[in-house]
Design a protein around this motif. Sequence first.
Motif, PDB file in Angstrom:
ATOM      1  N   ASP A 135       0.857  -1.179   0.000  1.00 36.11           N
ATOM      2  CA  ASP A 135       0.000   0.000   0.000  1.00 36.11           C
ATOM      3  C   ASP A 135       0.900   1.239   0.000  1.00 36.11           C
ATOM      4  O   ASP A 135       1.467   1.602   1.033  1.00 36.11           O
ATOM      5  CB  ASP A 135      -0.899  -0.033   1.240  1.00 36.11           C
ATOM      6  N   ALA A 194       2.892   9.214   2.499  1.00 31.14           N
ATOM      7  CA  ALA A 194       3.036   8.340   3.675  1.00 31.14           C
ATOM      8  C   ALA A 194       4.488   8.343   4.151  1.00 31.14           C
ATOM      9  O   ALA A 194       5.404   8.651   3.378  1.00 31.14           O
ATOM     10  CB  ALA A 194       2.593   6.925   3.329  1.00 31.14           C
ATOM     11  N   THR A 254       2.638  -0.928   4.312  1.00 30.44           N
ATOM     12  CA  THR A 254       2.480   0.479   3.952  1.00 30.44           C
ATOM     13  C   THR A 254       3.835   1.146   3.789  1.00 30.44           C
ATOM     14  O   THR A 254       4.722   0.977   4.626  1.00 30.44           O
ATOM     15  CB  THR A 254       1.680   1.227   5.040  1.00 30.44           C
TER      16      THR A 254
END
Length: 243
Positions: free
Chosen positions: A99, A104, A116
Amino acid sequence: MSNASSDPAADGLHIRVGDAAWPVRVVRHALSRRYRLVFDGARGELRLTVPRRASERAAMQWAAGQQAWIAEQIGKTATPVLVGPGTAIPFRGIERRIDWAPGAPRAIRLGGDAITVGGPIEGVGRRIERWLKAEALALMESESRAIADAAGLAVGRVGVGDPRSRWGSCTTGGDLRYSWRLIMAPDHVRRATVAHEVAHLRHMDHSPAFHALVDALHDGDVAAARAWLRREGRALHRYRFTA
């Protein structure tokens, strides 16, 4: 020091299977007593291990006679997967989706079925690979030392690499080295491999005493772990982290 060496005379050798000619890399091994043929799907080649003084011509004639086996192995080859945003990769035996979002944090985070990661999109694959290697080293070093301590054995250095033909190795000096791709396998498979290499600290062979020690050191079914690697291990090498 390795007992194996690639034979430069192997350059240009091929075995034809159907309409395709597959390259062959001959590896001469000081301890080998027979021919051994392996299909390396990740590299798209056949690796032929032979005794150091064996005739290359005779070895190639033998290998060329393994047509049915070669065709079967080629048929099992998994399509390479270029790892990047949206890719699913196994981590400790569970499929996790990558992800990615540009805003981020760069630090990789594992949560549920997702991995992530942020930062520039062109570096995602390389950062995931570095993270997997670090996770593999930390976990297998901890497991190696814990299992060895329980058995009264001493471990030297622990490292990880990306070999194509083995999942682990142990030196006479007590150093252990593993394929970092074991971090993608189920936990019981990885732990069985660690127990196997730790057992070599006492038995540098594959004698009944060695196998009995592996069974004693591993907290699961060793045969099931070996069967998983034979069945699924090749697929762990299909994941590529750079184009």
